[in-house]
Design a protein around this motif. Structure first.
Motif, PDB file in Angstrom:
ATOM      1  N   ARG A 101       0.912  -1.356  -0.236  1.00  0.00           N
ATOM      2  CA  ARG A 101       0.150  -0.001   0.047  1.00  0.00           C
ATOM      3  C   ARG A 101       0.971   1.230  -0.120  1.00  0.00           C
ATOM      4  N   PRO A 102       0.995   1.926  -1.183  1.00  0.00           N
ATOM      5  CA  PRO A 102       2.057   3.094  -1.226  1.00  0.00           C
ATOM      6  C   PRO A 102       1.677   4.121  -0.399  1.00  0.00           C
ATOM      7  N   THR A 103       0.399   4.330   0.168  1.00  0.00           N
ATOM      8  CA  THR A 103       0.306   5.620   1.017  1.00  0.00           C
ATOM      9  C   THR A 103       0.047   4.889   2.571  1.00  0.00           C
ATOM     10  N   SER A 104       0.215   3.751   2.698  1.00  0.00           N
ATOM     11  CA  SER A 104       0.284   3.370   4.329  1.00  0.00           C
ATOM     12  C   SER A 104       1.795   3.621   4.984  1.00  0.00           C
ATOM     13  N   MET A 105       1.288   4.237   6.093  1.00  0.00           N
ATOM     14  CA  MET A 105       2.649   4.565   6.877  1.00  0.00           C
ATOM     15  C   MET A 105       3.459   3.311   7.202  1.00  0.00           C
ATOM     16  N   GLU A 106       2.639   2.226   7.553  1.00  0.00           N
ATOM     17  CA  GLU A 106       3.171   0.682   8.210  1.00  0.00           C
ATOM     18  C   GLU A 106       3.983   0.496   6.907  1.00  0.00           C
ATOM     19  N   ASP A 107       3.367   0.363   5.915  1.00  0.00           N
ATOM     20  CA  ASP A 107       4.037  -0.563   4.632  1.00  0.00           C
ATOM     21  C   ASP A 107       5.129   0.487   4.169  1.00  0.00           C
ATOM     22  N   VAL A 108       5.020   1.815   3.975  1.00  0.00           N
ATOM     23  CA  VAL A 108       6.031   2.528   3.332  1.00  0.00           C
ATOM     24  C   VAL A 108       7.508   2.634   4.378  1.00  0.00           C
ATOM     25  N   LEU A 109       7.343   2.559   5.761  1.00  0.00           N
ATOM     26  CA  LEU A 109       8.288   2.298   6.528  1.00  0.00           C
ATOM     27  C   LEU A 109       8.924   1.050   6.656  1.00  0.00           C
ATOM     28  N   PRO A 201       9.023  16.472  -2.615  1.00  0.00           N
ATOM     29  CA  PRO A 201       8.788  16.093  -1.171  1.00  0.00           C
ATOM     30  C   PRO A 201       9.931  16.823  -0.541  1.00  0.00           C
ATOM     31  N   GLY A 202      10.951  17.020  -0.616  1.00  0.00           N
ATOM     32  CA  GLY A 202      12.094  17.734  -0.075  1.00  0.00           C
ATOM     33  C   GLY A 202      12.994  18.597  -0.769  1.00  0.00           C
ATOM     34  N   SER A 203      13.995  19.019  -0.436  1.00  0.00           N
ATOM     35  CA  SER A 203      15.082  19.514  -1.255  1.00  0.00           C
ATOM     36  C   SER A 203      15.923  18.595  -2.177  1.00  0.00           C
ATOM     37  N   LEU A 204      15.782  19.116  -3.196  1.00  0.00           N
ATOM     38  CA  LEU A 204      16.313  18.425  -4.231  1.00  0.00           C
ATOM     39  C   LEU A 204      18.136  18.597  -4.118  1.00  0.00           C
ATOM     40  N   GLU A 205      18.347  19.865  -3.777  1.00  0.00           N
ATOM     41  CA  GLU A 205      19.642  20.123  -3.654  1.00  0.00           C
ATOM     42  C   GLU A 205      20.455  19.438  -2.207  1.00  0.00           C
ATOM     43  N   VAL A 206      19.508  19.055  -1.365  1.00  0.00           N
ATOM     44  CA  VAL A 206      20.089  18.334  -0.238  1.00  0.00           C
ATOM     45  C   VAL A 206      20.275  16.666  -0.748  1.00  0.00           C
ATOM     46  N   GLN A 238      12.930   9.274   4.310  1.00  0.00           N
ATOM     47  CA  GLN A 238      11.939   8.463   5.403  1.00  0.00           C
ATOM     48  C   GLN A 238      11.367   9.743   5.889  1.00  0.00           C
ATOM     49  N   SER A 239      11.823  10.626   6.436  1.00  0.00           N
ATOM     50  CA  SER A 239      11.523  11.654   7.207  1.00  0.00           C
ATOM     51  C   SER A 239      10.289  12.642   6.160  1.00  0.00           C
ATOM     52  N   GLN A 240      10.661  12.706   4.870  1.00  0.00           N
ATOM     53  CA  GLN A 240       9.856  13.392   4.019  1.00  0.00           C
ATOM     54  C   GLN A 240       8.422  12.463   3.704  1.00  0.00           C
ATOM     55  N   PHE A 241       8.523  11.071   3.785  1.00  0.00           N
ATOM     56  CA  PHE A 241       7.484  10.304   3.804  1.00  0.00           C
ATOM     57  C   PHE A 241       6.728  10.501   4.809  1.00  0.00           C
ATOM     58  N   GLU A 242       7.277  10.463   6.105  1.00  0.00           N
ATOM     59  CA  GLU A 242       6.571  10.288   7.301  1.00  0.00           C
ATOM     60  C   GLU A 242       5.760  11.600   7.656  1.00  0.00           C
ATOM     61  N   ARG A 243       6.417  12.851   7.136  1.00  0.00           N
ATOM     62  CA  ARG A 243       5.601  14.014   7.170  1.00  0.00           C
ATOM     63  C   ARG A 243       4.396  14.059   6.150  1.00  0.00           C
ATOM     64  N   LYS A 244       4.579  13.627   4.970  1.00  0.00           N
ATOM     65  CA  LYS A 244       3.549  13.499   4.073  1.00  0.00           C
ATOM     66  C   LYS A 244       2.426  12.733   4.219  1.00  0.00           C
ATOM     67  N   ILE A 245       2.673  11.575   4.866  1.00  0.00           N
ATOM     68  CA  ILE A 245       1.647  10.633   5.407  1.00  0.00           C
ATOM     69  C   ILE A 245       0.965  11.093   6.513  1.00  0.00           C
ATOM     70  N   ARG A 246       1.696  11.678   7.376  1.00  0.00           N
ATOM     71  CA  ARG A 246       0.902  12.345   8.664  1.00  0.00           C
ATOM     72  C   ARG A 246      -0.040  13.485   8.265  1.00  0.00           C
ATOM     73  N   ASP A 247       0.364  14.416   7.406  1.00  0.00           N
ATOM     74  CA  ASP A 247      -0.355  15.059   6.678  1.00  0.00           C
ATOM     75  C   ASP A 247      -1.704  14.446   6.187  1.00  0.00           C
ATOM     76  N   ARG A 248      -1.645  13.434   5.667  1.00  0.00           N
ATOM     77  CA  ARG A 248      -2.659  12.694   4.940  1.00  0.00           C
ATOM     78  C   ARG A 248      -3.650  12.201   5.982  1.00  0.00           C
ATOM     79  N   LEU A 249      -3.188  11.598   7.033  1.00  0.00           N
ATOM     80  CA  LEU A 249      -3.748  11.153   8.181  1.00  0.00           C
ATOM     81  C   LEU A 249      -4.348  12.127   8.744  1.00  0.00           C
TER      82      LEU A 249
END
Length: 282
Positions: A101-109, A201-206, A238-249
């Motif tokens: 599940r691409p939008t599931s916090m559990e699966d993505v983590l 989702p985050g800085s490309l330069e970083v 991971q921090s980028q995904f977590e932030r986005k998924i938390r926004d979704r939840l």
């Protein structure tokens, strides 16, 4: 299960993060339906109209959801035959991955945890085994990602990012490691589509700077450092995904029950249709 846009109550979010296109919500619900029904590769799904009724969405929004899931390889639409679950996601052999599940916090983590294990070891081995030509290729890919990042070229960065990680995988001189890296990144790209769909989702330069640091560690033969830098690189993702998924939840409670088109944003067309996705800064 509705398919309307979600509106965030967080005043710090910009407009593009406050609105979720209807097709994205229905795509998410459809993947959950496939998992709940324990459908496997090759299994046939109901018609668009049938899916719309099951998911409580309009037929037009359901059609867009089917299109985007077909584009990322989760569904197969055969003209005159119907809608089917596609072959194993990411080309990996475990049949359970067909229910990723691409939008599931559990699966993505879990996916990112696996990616950390695989890619840190791949970087470690690359630092020990890379040939001069392979080192040059890794450096060139990293530099290309920096050029694309500075130009804010998301598509160019996505191509360079993929080439960089593949080059590190090739330098590990283990076909199974390289295949695992490619398979995991294909799965991660599904989350890119459904969570980020066109926005970095985050800085490309970083991310590009991290590529360059890894490339230099590999070039210097510093295996432990290369592994540590790769772990840090994936942790950023991971921090980028977590932030986005938390926004979704966070937005979950504001979901409506209609399938009306969403407010246009820089990620969607005038009727909430998906644009061609870009890969995340990873």
């Amino acid at each position: 299960m509705g398919a309307s846009a979600q509106v965030s109550g967080d005043g710090n979010d910009d407009a593009s993060s406050r609105y979720r296109p209807g097709y994205e919500l229905v795509a998410e619900q459809l993947l959950n339906y496939i998992a709940e029904q324990n459908l496997r590769a090759g299994d046939r799904l109901p018609t668009e109209q049938g899916l719309a009724q099951i998911l409580g969405a309009s037929r037009n929004v359901t059609r867009e959801a089917v299109k985007v899931l077909s584009a990322i390889g989760r569904l197969s639409v055969r003209r005159g035959a119907g809608i089917f679950v596609a072959d194993s996601a990411g080309g990996l052999v475990d049949d359970q991955l067909s229910h990723f599940r691409p939008t599931s916090m559990e699966d993505v983590l879990m996916l990112l945890d696996y990616r950390t294990v695989i890619e840190s070891e791949t970087a470690r081995r690359a630092a020990s085994l890379a040939t001069p030509i392979e080192v040059r290729t890794i450096r060139e890919c990293a530099e290309t990602s920096r050029v694309a990042a500075r130009a804010n070229d998301g598509y160019g960065f996505a191509e360079a990012d993929t080439a960089f990680h593949d080059a590190v995988g090739a330098a590990a001189h283990n076909v199974f490691l390289r295949s695992s890296v490619a398979g995991v990144r294909r799965l991660a790209s599904q989350s890119d589509v459904l969570l980020f769909h066109g926005d970095a989702p985050g800085s490309l330069e970083v991310a590009a700077g991290q590529h360059l640091a890894i490339a230099e560690a590999v070039a210097a033969g510093e295996a432990d450092l290369a592994a540590e830098l790769m772990v840090a690189h994936i942790a950023t993702t991971q921090s980028q995904f977590e932030r986005k998924i938390r926004d979704r939840l966070f937005n979950q409670d504001s979901r409506g029950a209609s399938g009306t088109p969403v407010r246009p944003s820089r990620r969607t067309g005038a009727a909430g249709e998906p644009r061609s996705p870009e890969t995340s800064a990873s």
